[in-house]
Design a protein around this motif. Sequence first.
Motif, PDB file in Angstrom:
ATOM      1  N   ILE A 168     -97.856 -43.761 -21.399  1.00  0.00           N
ATOM      2  CA  ILE A 168     -98.543 -44.557 -22.412  1.00  0.00           C
ATOM      3  C   ILE A 168     -98.421 -46.029 -22.034  1.00  0.00           C
ATOM      4  O   ILE A 168     -97.431 -46.442 -21.417  1.00  0.00           O
ATOM      5  CB  ILE A 168     -97.993 -44.337 -23.846  1.00  0.00           C
ATOM      6  N   PRO A 169     -99.436 -46.830 -22.374  1.00  0.00           N
ATOM      7  CA  PRO A 169     -99.440 -48.244 -21.976  1.00  0.00           C
ATOM      8  C   PRO A 169     -98.258 -48.993 -22.591  1.00  0.00           C
ATOM      9  O   PRO A 169     -97.852 -48.707 -23.715  1.00  0.00           O
ATOM     10  CB  PRO A 169    -100.752 -48.788 -22.549  1.00  0.00           C
ATOM     11  N   ASN A 170     -97.744 -49.966 -21.851  1.00  0.00           N
ATOM     12  CA  ASN A 170     -96.609 -50.757 -22.342  1.00  0.00           C
ATOM     13  C   ASN A 170     -96.898 -51.474 -23.645  1.00  0.00           C
ATOM     14  O   ASN A 170     -95.978 -51.770 -24.403  1.00  0.00           O
ATOM     15  CB  ASN A 170     -96.217 -51.808 -21.290  1.00  0.00           C
ATOM     16  N   ASP A 171     -98.181 -51.782 -23.909  1.00  0.00           N
ATOM     17  CA  ASP A 171     -98.461 -52.508 -25.140  1.00  0.00           C
ATOM     18  C   ASP A 171     -98.684 -51.567 -26.316  1.00  0.00           C
ATOM     19  O   ASP A 171     -98.990 -52.014 -27.421  1.00  0.00           O
ATOM     20  CB  ASP A 171     -99.631 -53.479 -24.964  1.00  0.00           C
ATOM     21  N   HIS A 172     -98.533 -50.279 -26.108  1.00  0.00           N
ATOM     22  CA  HIS A 172     -98.589 -49.332 -27.222  1.00  0.00           C
ATOM     23  C   HIS A 172     -97.261 -49.386 -27.974  1.00  0.00           C
ATOM     24  O   HIS A 172     -96.197 -49.434 -27.355  1.00  0.00           O
ATOM     25  CB  HIS A 172     -98.816 -47.918 -26.680  1.00  0.00           C
ATOM     26  N   PRO A 173     -97.299 -49.378 -29.296  1.00  0.00           N
ATOM     27  CA  PRO A 173     -96.050 -49.514 -30.059  1.00  0.00           C
ATOM     28  C   PRO A 173     -95.015 -48.436 -29.731  1.00  0.00           C
ATOM     29  O   PRO A 173     -93.825 -48.704 -29.770  1.00  0.00           O
ATOM     30  CB  PRO A 173     -96.503 -49.394 -31.517  1.00  0.00           C
ATOM     31  N   GLU A 205    -108.748 -26.432 -24.125  1.00  0.00           N
ATOM     32  CA  GLU A 205    -109.862 -27.098 -24.807  1.00  0.00           C
ATOM     33  C   GLU A 205    -109.516 -28.500 -25.288  1.00  0.00           C
ATOM     34  O   GLU A 205    -110.358 -29.201 -25.834  1.00  0.00           O
ATOM     35  CB  GLU A 205    -110.313 -26.253 -26.011  1.00  0.00           C
ATOM     36  N   VAL A 206    -108.229 -28.865 -25.137  1.00  0.00           N
ATOM     37  CA  VAL A 206    -107.793 -30.174 -25.632  1.00  0.00           C
ATOM     38  C   VAL A 206    -108.301 -31.277 -24.702  1.00  0.00           C
ATOM     39  O   VAL A 206    -108.287 -31.115 -23.487  1.00  0.00           O
ATOM     40  CB  VAL A 206    -106.249 -30.205 -25.747  1.00  0.00           C
ATOM     41  N   ILE A 207    -108.754 -32.371 -25.283  1.00  0.00           N
ATOM     42  CA  ILE A 207    -109.264 -33.503 -24.499  1.00  0.00           C
ATOM     43  C   ILE A 207    -108.103 -34.429 -24.136  1.00  0.00           C
ATOM     44  O   ILE A 207    -107.359 -34.885 -25.001  1.00  0.00           O
ATOM     45  CB  ILE A 207    -110.298 -34.306 -25.322  1.00  0.00           C
ATOM     46  N   THR A 208    -107.938 -34.707 -22.852  1.00  0.00           N
ATOM     47  CA  THR A 208    -106.853 -35.583 -22.417  1.00  0.00           C
ATOM     48  C   THR A 208    -107.257 -36.256 -21.096  1.00  0.00           C
ATOM     49  O   THR A 208    -108.354 -36.028 -20.589  1.00  0.00           O
ATOM     50  CB  THR A 208    -105.539 -34.784 -22.290  1.00  0.00           C
ATOM     51  N   SER A 209    -106.393 -37.119 -20.586  1.00  0.00           N
ATOM     52  CA  SER A 209    -106.659 -37.756 -19.291  1.00  0.00           C
ATOM     53  C   SER A 209    -105.506 -37.424 -18.344  1.00  0.00           C
ATOM     54  O   SER A 209    -104.393 -37.186 -18.791  1.00  0.00           O
ATOM     55  CB  SER A 209    -106.750 -39.279 -19.439  1.00  0.00           C
ATOM     56  N   TYR A 210    -105.793 -37.451 -17.041  1.00  0.00           N
ATOM     57  CA  TYR A 210    -104.749 -37.156 -16.054  1.00  0.00           C
ATOM     58  C   TYR A 210    -104.526 -38.361 -15.138  1.00  0.00           C
ATOM     59  O   TYR A 210    -105.465 -39.078 -14.811  1.00  0.00           O
ATOM     60  CB  TYR A 210    -105.176 -35.975 -15.171  1.00  0.00           C
ATOM     61  N   HIS A 211    -103.269 -38.490 -14.732  1.00  0.00           N
ATOM     62  CA  HIS A 211    -102.897 -39.382 -13.635  1.00  0.00           C
ATOM     63  C   HIS A 211    -102.438 -38.457 -12.511  1.00  0.00           C
ATOM     64  O   HIS A 211    -101.495 -37.681 -12.692  1.00  0.00           O
ATOM     65  CB  HIS A 211    -101.756 -40.300 -14.100  1.00  0.00           C
ATOM     66  N   VAL A 212    -103.106 -38.502 -11.373  1.00  0.00           N
ATOM     67  CA  VAL A 212    -102.825 -37.561 -10.278  1.00  0.00           C
ATOM     68  C   VAL A 212    -102.400 -38.335  -9.029  1.00  0.00           C
ATOM     69  O   VAL A 212    -103.097 -39.253  -8.605  1.00  0.00           O
ATOM     70  CB  VAL A 212    -104.074 -36.709  -9.947  1.00  0.00           C
ATOM     71  N   ASP A 242     -98.682 -34.464  -5.448  1.00  0.00           N
ATOM     72  CA  ASP A 242     -97.342 -34.995  -5.665  1.00  0.00           C
ATOM     73  C   ASP A 242     -96.926 -34.910  -7.124  1.00  0.00           C
ATOM     74  O   ASP A 242     -95.812 -34.524  -7.445  1.00  0.00           O
ATOM     75  CB  ASP A 242     -97.333 -36.457  -5.215  1.00  0.00           C
ATOM     76  N   SER A 243     -97.817 -35.308  -7.994  1.00  0.00           N
ATOM     77  CA  SER A 243     -97.507 -35.188  -9.411  1.00  0.00           C
ATOM     78  C   SER A 243     -98.780 -35.288 -10.231  1.00  0.00           C
ATOM     79  O   SER A 243     -99.782 -35.860  -9.791  1.00  0.00           O
ATOM     80  CB  SER A 243     -96.531 -36.285  -9.852  1.00  0.00           C
ATOM     81  N   VAL A 244     -98.710 -34.688 -11.398  1.00  0.00           N
ATOM     82  CA  VAL A 244     -99.811 -34.717 -12.351  1.00  0.00           C
ATOM     83  C   VAL A 244     -99.196 -35.081 -13.696  1.00  0.00           C
ATOM     84  O   VAL A 244     -98.214 -34.455 -14.124  1.00  0.00           O
ATOM     85  CB  VAL A 244    -100.489 -33.330 -12.458  1.00  0.00           C
ATOM     86  N   MET A 245     -99.708 -36.110 -14.321  1.00  0.00           N
ATOM     87  CA  MET A 245     -99.137 -36.533 -15.603  1.00  0.00           C
ATOM     88  C   MET A 245    -100.280 -36.899 -16.544  1.00  0.00           C
ATOM     89  O   MET A 245    -101.229 -37.570 -16.138  1.00  0.00           O
ATOM     90  CB  MET A 245     -98.248 -37.765 -15.349  1.00  0.00           C
ATOM     91  N   ARG A 246    -100.171 -36.451 -17.796  1.00  0.00           N
ATOM     92  CA  ARG A 246    -101.213 -36.831 -18.758  1.00  0.00           C
ATOM     93  C   ARG A 246    -101.039 -38.294 -19.169  1.00  0.00           C
ATOM     94  O   ARG A 246     -99.929 -38.832 -19.120  1.00  0.00           O
ATOM     95  CB  ARG A 246    -101.169 -35.909 -19.971  1.00  0.00           C
ATOM     96  N   VAL A 247    -102.132 -38.909 -19.549  1.00  0.00           N
ATOM     97  CA  VAL A 247    -102.127 -40.305 -20.007  1.00  0.00           C
ATOM     98  C   VAL A 247    -102.627 -40.313 -21.451  1.00  0.00           C
ATOM     99  O   VAL A 247    -103.671 -39.724 -21.751  1.00  0.00           O
ATOM    100  CB  VAL A 247    -103.055 -41.183 -19.136  1.00  0.00           C
ATOM    101  N   GLU A 248    -101.844 -40.924 -22.339  1.00  0.00           N
ATOM    102  CA  GLU A 248    -102.206 -40.926 -23.762  1.00  0.00           C
ATOM    103  C   GLU A 248    -102.141 -42.332 -24.322  1.00  0.00           C
ATOM    104  O   GLU A 248    -101.642 -43.250 -23.685  1.00  0.00           O
ATOM    105  CB  GLU A 248    -101.231 -40.039 -24.574  1.00  0.00           C
ATOM    106  N   GLY A 249    -102.608 -42.428 -25.546  1.00  0.00           N
ATOM    107  CA  GLY A 249    -102.353 -43.639 -26.316  1.00  0.00           C
ATOM    108  C   GLY A 249    -103.079 -44.860 -25.830  1.00  0.00           C
ATOM    109  O   GLY A 249    -102.559 -45.953 -25.895  1.00  0.00           O
TER     110      GLY A 249
END
Lengths: 434, 434
Positions: A266-271, A341-348, A416-423
């Motif tokens: 999650i972005p650093n500026d997210h609470p 079916e869930v909508i999300t984003s990936y960092h690959v 190498d890695s797969v991580m979801r991105v949220e927020g």
Amino acid sequence: MKIALLGCGNVGTEVVRLLDAQRSDLEARVGEPLELAGIAVRRPGKDRSDLPVDPSLFTADAIGLATRADVDIVVELVGGIEPARTWITSALELGKSVVTGNKALLAEDGASLYEAAAAANVDLYYEASVAAAIPLLRPLRESLHGDTVTRVMGIVNGTTNFILSRMTQTGAGFAEALEEAGDLGYAEADPTADIEGYDAAAKAAILAGLAFHTRVTASDVYREGITEVTAADVASAKRMDCVIKLLCIATRDADSVSVRVHPAMIPNDHPLAGVNGAYNAVFIEAEAAGQLMFYGAGAGGAPTASAVLGDLVAVARSRRGGARAVPQSSYAQLAVRPMGEVITSYHVNLDVDDEPGVLAEVASVFAAHRVSMRTVRQSGRGDDAVLVAVTHPATDAQLSATVAELAKLPTVRRVDSVMRVEGELGRWAETGAA
Amino acid sequence: MKIALLGCGNVGTEVVRLLDAQRSDLEARVGEPLELAGIAVRRPGKDRSDLPVDPSLFTADAIGLATRADVDIVVELVGGIEPARTWITSALELGKSVVTGNKALLAEDGASLYEAAAAANVDLYYEASVAAAIPLLRPLRESLHGDTVTRVMGIVNGTTNFILSRMTQTGAGFAEALEEAGDLGYAEADPTADIEGYDAAAKAAILAGLAFHTRVTASDVYREGITEVTAADVASAKRMDCVIKLLCIATRDADSVSVRVHPAMIPNDHPLAGVNGAYNAVFIEAEAAGQLMFYGAGAGGAPTASAVLGDLVAVARSRRGGARAVPQSSYAQLAVRPMGEVITSYHVNLDVDDEPGVLAEVASVFAAHRVSMRTVRQSGRGDDAVLVAVTHPATDAQLSATVAELAKLPTVRRVDSVMRVEGELGRWAETGAA
């Protein structure tokens, strides 16, 4: 009003202390004294002379205490499925109200307990089961009763948040940070329930059930723990101006809900990015109310006991008034959406061959699965060549199919890695900065 | 369950919309339908065809509607002392429950309304009176019922927070920022209640009464608005790594409470420093629970309506169940500490003569009043010579006596500004970063 306390560990001890210290306040708030009828413990003979309580109250006979005729309210703080379920069910069937912090039991079999409470016309309250003293369940159950909650997102496990905070702060790997958490008392001897996300998944099920007025069990929750999170992932997150958090995310649309627990950037500026250590914080989004945030200590004897006492007063008051407190409702009967079916984003992160055309090849795999790329970055030379892609939101099924196919490309040496991105809320930051 | 709605402005309109949009959910949650019996407005003939409601429900006869035999619950959203007090009291005396967002009335004369509700054995709920949809009153009234709340501190007025945020962001003066707030709809045509702190003081009285189980009226609240805050003050705050916020602060000790509203400098790393624009946030500190924070939109039609509906469901449920919801309690009967006895810190800006010995002279005045100085900074030359002192905590009486004597020093040309400094929590930051 006679209280049977089952369990006298960290939280139970504080409950006993508070019942004593707040005696006259509690009496004023309830309308009559709250008296301990007994305390069930494994070893009744143990020296507990530091507790402000008559030693004769201790007993090893939990079921006997829970079902005793003079007991009005049973407080269960032992945890686990059995024998807690039998104790609670027996007490409810005998017309006693119950206060519990047993998240595992509620997430596995809450429905049968809620039914037993309804059948006996008594209360079953459990604010302590999620995020200790942070009032979350009562706001969901009551304050937002005239609204439609659409999303719950938060950090609800202090152990994993401590570990991930340390990995971020020190660059340590998972094993090292886990060891530190154990040394400092933030992780249990067997940390499985925390680090594999079972604890957070149980809380997510409880929150989603209340928020959406539907039935959600722990097995409905998509769950990934943090054991696979590496120092390299944390470093990747930093390069993206992000941190990695174990998030619980529950959303609803018109006729279904999705509930999941997994690590995400999650972005650093997210609470939530600033919620460190053993703290918990939860965002609740509702149609009319907008976005609300709740923050506080998510664990600990005293904060959890505060939640137990709050419930105890509510249940004692409603018992005295001859009515039920606001019960769990599950009239909505919403389906649980599969994770795919869930909508999300990936960092690959991909290890790739250092040759022209790799990026085009990778991009065409994303395109074939109709996944739009937000950024792509290629760096390093020779054996160190890596390619980092961040996608726009797509279904989890599209994204995982994309990754599976990327892994088969001859030019991709390794995923190498797969991580979801949220927020990427922005909304919080933007409206908050209005 | 028949509802009489008094007032159909910004919030009332959203209440009507939600009652319609959530009809089936509300019925499921209450156990029977919530039906509008009538809507009292000043001009019943006005075109309101965009509202999903039978036009024949509108009436100019508010008292007639509030006392009608078939009405179960009265929702008062007109505000102000009279005639709202007469309407609410009449409804309560006839056994109707009341939901209101009327902070001014509750802060001035809540006690007589709570008594009228108790005498008639009906409910009076008012979550919408403080911080719109942020669940604050219910957590205080119920969740923390088993705990002792020691401190409430927050930003509870969106208009002043917007103005101070703009002054911080743009360097604008108060008048300019107020004008911008008016243009954008964040300030009313007559902004007195907001900018002079009356609105925040009313909310502070309501919060303190609930938090400490005692009676607090608006006249018990020490109050300073933001009209005297200058661009120079904001710049001074920046030099201290602080921002200026209008804070409401309520504390209790063993036998007294203090409640105050005034602008204060808080450190940039304090979580309240990041609460900008029209947002509200409140910290609640309790003995067992520790520190909790609640954040969300503090105003607006839909968020406020969400709070009204939450109360409406609670009141309707308790009415249906034949019991009262949790009422206001004021058994504690704590005294209100005068502002002079409150412990706080000062930031003092002095225009001074540019000559040796000034600092020593100033320091000796602080010392004479037994006020310890934290930092002192002398800068500028000639006519621009200034001295900035920040004190350690002392009583407000000591500090104001010190400032009065400083003003009389021959070497002090002018006391430029005096601002309280709050929120050196650290505790949040330190424990949060554990």
